[in-house]
Design an enzyme around this catalytic site. Structure first.
Site, PDB file in Angstrom:
ATOM      1  N   GLU A   1       6.265  41.477   5.741  1.00 33.09           N
ATOM      2  CA  GLU A   1       6.345  42.830   6.308  1.00 33.09           C
ATOM      3  C   GLU A   1       7.730  42.944   6.925  1.00 33.09           C
ATOM      4  O   GLU A   1       7.973  42.415   8.005  1.00 33.09           O
ATOM      5  CB  GLU A   1       5.251  43.028   7.360  1.00 33.09           C
ATOM      6  CG  GLU A   1       3.842  42.769   6.846  1.00 33.09           C
ATOM      7  CD  GLU A   1       3.262  43.923   6.047  1.00 33.09           C
ATOM      8  OE1 GLU A   1       3.970  44.922   5.843  1.00 33.09           O
ATOM      9  OE2 GLU A   1       2.109  43.813   5.619  1.00 33.09           O
TER      10      GLU A   1
ATOM     11  N   GLY B   1       9.386  40.522  10.043  1.00 37.93           N
ATOM     12  CA  GLY B   1      10.729  40.452  10.607  1.00 37.93           C
ATOM     13  C   GLY B   1      11.707  41.154   9.693  1.00 37.93           C
ATOM     14  O   GLY B   1      11.327  42.046   8.924  1.00 37.93           O
TER      15      GLY B   1
ATOM     16  N   TRP C   1       9.187  39.935  17.987  1.00 36.11           N
ATOM     17  CA  TRP C   1       8.996  40.210  19.414  1.00 36.11           C
ATOM     18  C   TRP C   1       8.630  41.663  19.696  1.00 36.11           C
ATOM     19  O   TRP C   1       8.296  42.001  20.825  1.00 36.11           O
ATOM     20  CB  TRP C   1      10.313  39.925  20.164  1.00 36.11           C
ATOM     21  CG  TRP C   1      11.485  40.418  19.367  1.00 36.11           C
ATOM     22  CD1 TRP C   1      12.235  39.685  18.491  1.00 36.11           C
ATOM     23  CD2 TRP C   1      11.994  41.749  19.294  1.00 36.11           C
ATOM     24  NE1 TRP C   1      13.164  40.478  17.875  1.00 36.11           N
ATOM     25  CE2 TRP C   1      13.042  41.753  18.353  1.00 36.11           C
ATOM     26  CE3 TRP C   1      11.652  42.959  19.925  1.00 36.11           C
ATOM     27  CZ2 TRP C   1      13.761  42.910  18.023  1.00 36.11           C
ATOM     28  CZ3 TRP C   1      12.360  44.113  19.599  1.00 36.11           C
ATOM     29  CH2 TRP C   1      13.402  44.064  18.662  1.00 36.11           C
ATOM     30  N   ASN C   2       8.714  42.527  18.680  1.00 36.78           N
ATOM     31  CA  ASN C   2       8.636  43.957  19.027  1.00 36.78           C
ATOM     32  C   ASN C   2       7.219  44.462  19.279  1.00 36.78           C
ATOM     33  O   ASN C   2       7.036  45.438  20.009  1.00 36.78           O
ATOM     34  CB  ASN C   2       9.340  44.807  17.965  1.00 36.78           C
ATOM     35  CG  ASN C   2       8.705  44.697  16.614  1.00 36.78           C
ATOM     36  OD1 ASN C   2       8.230  43.633  16.234  1.00 36.78           O
ATOM     37  ND2 ASN C   2       8.686  45.784  15.876  1.00 36.78           N
TER      38      ASN C   2
ATOM     39  N   PRO D   1       4.534  32.731  17.635  1.00 36.01           N
ATOM     40  CA  PRO D   1       5.053  34.005  18.150  1.00 36.01           C
ATOM     41  C   PRO D   1       6.547  33.855  18.417  1.00 36.01           C
ATOM     42  O   PRO D   1       7.045  32.735  18.527  1.00 36.01           O
ATOM     43  CB  PRO D   1       4.286  34.181  19.464  1.00 36.01           C
ATOM     44  CG  PRO D   1       3.970  32.786  19.904  1.00 36.01           C
ATOM     45  CD  PRO D   1       3.800  31.958  18.656  1.00 36.01           C
ATOM     46  N   ASP D   2       7.237  34.971  18.562  1.00 34.31           N
ATOM     47  CA  ASP D   2       8.638  34.886  18.974  1.00 34.31           C
ATOM     48  C   ASP D   2       8.683  34.309  20.398  1.00 34.31           C
ATOM     49  O   ASP D   2       7.863  34.687  21.250  1.00 34.31           O
ATOM     50  CB  ASP D   2       9.267  36.282  18.948  1.00 34.31           C
ATOM     51  CG  ASP D   2      10.776  36.199  19.079  1.00 34.31           C
ATOM     52  OD1 ASP D   2      11.454  36.269  18.039  1.00 34.31           O
ATOM     53  OD2 ASP D   2      11.264  36.047  20.223  1.00 34.31           O
TER      54      ASP D   2
ATOM     55  N   GLU E   1      19.204  49.730   8.837  1.00 36.19           N
ATOM     56  CA  GLU E   1      18.214  49.878   9.899  1.00 36.19           C
ATOM     57  C   GLU E   1      18.885  49.587  11.253  1.00 36.19           C
ATOM     58  O   GLU E   1      19.561  48.573  11.407  1.00 36.19           O
ATOM     59  CB  GLU E   1      17.082  48.874   9.662  1.00 36.19           C
ATOM     60  CG  GLU E   1      15.968  48.947  10.688  1.00 36.19           C
ATOM     61  CD  GLU E   1      14.942  47.822  10.502  1.00 36.19           C
ATOM     62  OE1 GLU E   1      15.343  46.694  10.174  1.00 36.19           O
ATOM     63  OE2 GLU E   1      13.752  48.087  10.706  1.00 36.19           O
TER      64      GLU E   1
HETATM   65  P1  NAD Z   1      14.349  38.526  12.415  1.00 33.37           P
HETATM   66  O1  NAD Z   1      14.134  38.448  10.956  1.00 33.37           O
HETATM   67  O2  NAD Z   1      15.690  38.185  12.932  1.00 33.37           O
HETATM   68  O3  NAD Z   1      13.314  37.602  13.179  1.00 33.37           O
HETATM   69  C1  NAD Z   1      11.914  37.728  12.983  1.00 33.37           C
HETATM   70  C2  NAD Z   1      11.275  36.437  13.406  1.00 33.37           C
HETATM   71  O4  NAD Z   1      11.585  35.452  12.430  1.00 33.37           O
HETATM   72  C3  NAD Z   1      11.840  35.927  14.735  1.00 33.37           C
HETATM   73  O5  NAD Z   1      10.773  35.614  15.581  1.00 33.37           O
HETATM   74  C4  NAD Z   1      12.651  34.698  14.332  1.00 33.37           C
HETATM   75  O6  NAD Z   1      12.576  33.700  15.317  1.00 33.37           O
HETATM   76  C5  NAD Z   1      11.976  34.245  13.059  1.00 33.37           C
HETATM   77  N1  NAD Z   1      12.842  33.484  12.146  1.00 33.37           N
HETATM   78  C6  NAD Z   1      14.196  33.492  12.066  1.00 33.37           C
HETATM   79  N2  NAD Z   1      14.620  32.644  11.099  1.00 33.37           N
HETATM   80  C7  NAD Z   1      13.512  32.090  10.562  1.00 33.37           C
HETATM   81  C8  NAD Z   1      13.286  31.142   9.509  1.00 33.37           C
HETATM   82  N3  NAD Z   1      14.281  30.587   8.822  1.00 33.37           N
HETATM   83  N4  NAD Z   1      12.017  30.808   9.208  1.00 33.37           N
HETATM   84  C9  NAD Z   1      10.971  31.369   9.873  1.00 33.37           C
HETATM   85  N5  NAD Z   1      11.136  32.271  10.876  1.00 33.37           N
HETATM   86  C10 NAD Z   1      12.382  32.628  11.210  1.00 33.37           C
HETATM   87  O7  NAD Z   1      13.935  39.989  12.848  1.00 33.37           O
HETATM   88  P2  NAD Z   1      14.010  40.633  14.297  1.00 33.37           P
HETATM   89  O8  NAD Z   1      15.291  41.335  14.402  1.00 33.37           O
HETATM   90  O9  NAD Z   1      13.647  39.669  15.355  1.00 33.37           O
HETATM   91  O10 NAD Z   1      12.798  41.680  14.166  1.00 33.37           O
HETATM   92  C11 NAD Z   1      13.027  42.982  13.811  1.00 33.37           C
HETATM   93  C12 NAD Z   1      12.834  43.199  12.327  1.00 33.37           C
HETATM   94  O11 NAD Z   1      11.460  43.056  12.020  1.00 33.37           O
HETATM   95  C13 NAD Z   1      13.221  44.587  11.899  1.00 33.37           C
HETATM   96  O12 NAD Z   1      13.911  44.529  10.689  1.00 33.37           O
HETATM   97  C14 NAD Z   1      11.880  45.272  11.715  1.00 33.37           C
HETATM   98  O13 NAD Z   1      11.904  46.358  10.827  1.00 33.37           O
HETATM   99  C15 NAD Z   1      11.035  44.165  11.222  1.00 33.37           C
HETATM  100  N6  NAD Z   1       9.620  44.438  11.462  1.00 33.37           N
HETATM  101  C16 NAD Z   1       8.828  44.744  10.398  1.00 33.37           C
HETATM  102  C17 NAD Z   1       7.485  45.066  10.594  1.00 33.37           C
HETATM  103  C18 NAD Z   1       6.585  45.418   9.435  1.00 33.37           C
HETATM  104  O14 NAD Z   1       5.373  45.446   9.626  1.00 33.37           O
HETATM  105  N7  NAD Z   1       7.112  45.708   8.270  1.00 33.37           N
HETATM  106  C19 NAD Z   1       6.968  45.070  11.882  1.00 33.37           C
HETATM  107  C20 NAD Z   1       7.820  44.756  12.941  1.00 33.37           C
HETATM  108  C21 NAD Z   1       9.138  44.432  12.711  1.00 33.37           C
END
Ligand code: NAD
Length: 545
Positions: free
Chosen positions: A278, A256, A181-182, A206-207, A410
């Site tokens: 990522e 994520g 979502w970010n 998408p989220d 983080e």
């Molecule tokens: P998260 O891992 O909790 O969720 C990310 C997405 O994954 C959400 O939309 C969620 O609905 C989905 N998800 C959850 N369980 C799943 C599953 N079993 N299968 C498939 N999808 C699933 O992360 P968050 O807290 O929502 O996002 C923030 C994180 O994302 C931070 O750690 C940040 O550093 C990372 N991030 C990384 C990058 C990059 O390019 N490296 C960019 C943006 C964010």
């Protein structure tokens, strides 16, 4: 969507144009007719259950978005697979033309999408604008360079003159993108574009919090000329709908957290489907003793607090040489205090809201835990309920001990810890003391020294005299993490190649004119090894690769 669709829900229930100056806590809503066409783009059954996302600025409801089921995901994947065959067969110039038109459209329509991004994520407009720029740059880059990146490559063949060998890149088929979502636009459309230009269809999840921005992107792509069916958007939670995407695609691009990335990779591994992961970062910055502290403080403010710190590549650990520690800390804290925090669909705020109650809870927990372990607050650490439910002041901490959670974990919020260091070696050791390795930043007046130090840092990208924009915005270069920050890349040829499969085709010439490999074996088992051994020595002497 019309140019200005955002309205404010007055207390008597009717809507009117929002004026952030007079009513900073207005409830932002979208008129149903403005979002109706967007909502029809979700692959879902008529009368499906809905998810109502809430505007972080106010906590008020935005829109009820239909939810897809795992069956809908399977259906969307079948549609995408059928559409992909035709799409892959279209000339590359037709595909790059879509990106080129999208570039112009996203800049033309930016005010619509800036509103949507802000509404769904709560970020300041300046941070939302970063996403618009990013999409224009990604579209331009691949429109211009995809031909070069996808061109078949000739390599030396087995027998010089007789074997012609080419390496081809084919689209994998259907690419699944599971986005957080970010960055509602960058982490959806920004990954969709290279997958499409390579000839793939895309199944995008998408989220749910930021689905409208992704649906807006799908509408824009259609206007740019993308044929029906090639992009399918499904909406739903991660463990159900995100996981279902992983079941049906030929490549998974997941952005994520590290924890979820492991779950996604494990399932994709069982299916033997490749992944681009990522994941998180605990990104360090080093400030050398030869800098102008005011210049670095300005850069540090952007590197730490853009997107309210909810940026995967933003800085959360700052190592400063003892010689300039106090001067830098003063300048950094002064500039941080001067940031304007607030809601509003305009450029008046520098920093927006956190995205959700969950994000706020993590930030508060990390800061309180650090203070409990003896950390000192230089500025911030205040939950600004006067501005909205999830506003939190940009926060700088010093004296954070290793036992504090935010020392290693983080936070993903506007919180940074400052540590003094005595030498370059100590700084490099501290920067590398993490399982994560996404991004890093080094500031020094001596750019040679900066570049040399960068090579010693274990991170996928290192910026010298910038926080993260220099590497992210160098579109020809790969962007991605090492270690627990994931694997694979976006951007550059590597980013495009992620969603292609490689095929080697070697053509043996002269076989029907008596020059086939059998001629070698006809020499007899005693002689041919000697002849071939002599040929190998000759090829080495000629430095043939
Ligand atoms: P998260 O891992 O909790 O969720 C990310 C997405 O994954 C959400 O939309 C969620 O609905 C989905 N998800 C959850 N369980 C799943 C599953 N079993 N299968 C498939 N999808 C699933 O992360 P968050 O807290 O929502 O996002 C923030 C994180 O994302 C931070 O750690 C940040 O550093 C990372 N991030 C990384 C990058 C990059 O390019 N490296 C960019 C943006 C964010």
């Amino acid at each position: 969507m019309p140019a200005r669709t955002l309205t404010r829900m007055a207390h008597d229930g009717h809507t009117e144009l929002h004026d952030p100056e007079t009513d900073p806590l207005a409830t932002y809503v979208l008129e149903p007719e403005d979002v109706r066409s967007l909502l029809t783009r979700v692959v879902a059954q008529p009368g499906a259950a809905t998810h109502t996302s809430h505007a972080p600025f106010t906590g008020g409801p935005i829109a009820a978005v239909p939810l897809s089921t795992p069956d809908d995901v399977a259906r969307a994947a079948r549609t995408a697979r059928a559409a992909q065959r035709l799409w892959a067969a279209t000339p590359l110039r037709t595909r790059t033309a879509v990106l080129s038109r999208l570039h112009d459209l996203v800049l033309e329509r930016q005010s619509d999408v800036l509103d949507l991004i802000q509404l769904e994520s709560g970020k300041a407009r300046v941070s939302a604008f970063e996403e618009v720029c990013d999409i224009a740059m990604v579209a331009r880059h691949y429109a211009v360079r995809a031909g070069r990146y996808l061109r078949p490559r000739h390599v030396p063949g087995l027998i010089p003159g007789l074997t012609t060998t080419r390496v081809l890149r084919h689209p994998v088929g259907v690419v699944g993108i599971v986005a957080p979502w970010n960055f509602p636009l960058t982490l959806t459309l920004g990954d969709v574009l290279p997958a499409l230009v390579a000839g793939n269809a895309v199944l995008l999840r998408p989220d749910p919090q930021t689905a409208l921005t992704a649906l807006w992107a799908a509408e824009l792509l259609e206007e740019a000329g993308l044929p029906d069916g090639v992009l399918q958007v499904v909406v739903g939670d991660g463990p159900t709908v995100g996981a279902a995407v992983v079941e049906h695609v030929d490549h998974v691009s997941f952005t994520g957290s590290t924890a979820t990335g492991r779950v996604v990779a494990a399932r994709a591994g069982e299916r033997l489907v490749p992944t681009t992961l990522e994941l998180g970062g605990k990104n360090p910055m080093y400030v050398a003793e030869d800098v102008d502290v005011e210049v670095v403080a300005e850069g540090a403010v952007r590197a730490c607090f853009v997107g309210t710190g909810q940026v995967c590549v933003s800085i959360e650990r700052l190592y400063v040489r003892e010689e300039v520690f106090d001067a830098f800390a003063d300048a950094f804290a002064r500039r941080t205090r001067a940031l304007r925090i607030g809601a509003g669909l305009d450029h008046r705020a520098d920093v927006g809201s956190l995205a959700s109650a969950a994000q706020l809870a993590t930030v508060v927990e990390h800061v309180e835990d650090a203070i409990g372990h003896g950390a000192t607050v230089l500025t911030g650490a205040v939950h600004r309920t006067d501005l909205g439910p999830y506003f939190y002041e940009p926060t700088i901490l010093v004296d954070v001990p290793p036992e504090a959670r935010l020392h290693r974990e983080e936070t993903f919020g506007p919180v940074v810890a400052l540590y003094p260091v005595a030498s370059d070696d100590e700084a490099v050791a501290a920067m590398n003391d993490s399982d994560l390795g996404l991004n890093a930043s080094i500031w020094t007046a001596d750019t040679r020294r900066g570049a040399a130090l960068a090579r010693r840092v274990r991170a996928g990208t290192v910026n010298v005299n910038e926080g993260y924009v220099a590497t992210w915005g160098s579109l020809g270069a790969p962007q991605g993490g090492v270690g627990a920050s994931g694997h694979g890349h976006r951007h550059g040829r590597e980013g495009l190649w992620e969603t292609t499969r490689v095929q080697t085709v070697a053509v043996q010439h002269g076989v029907h004119a008596g020059l086939g490999l059998h001629r070698l074996f006809d020499l007899g088992t005693e002689t041919w090894p000697q002849v071939y051994g002599a040929a190998l020595r000759a090829m080495k002497a000629a430095r043939l690769p």
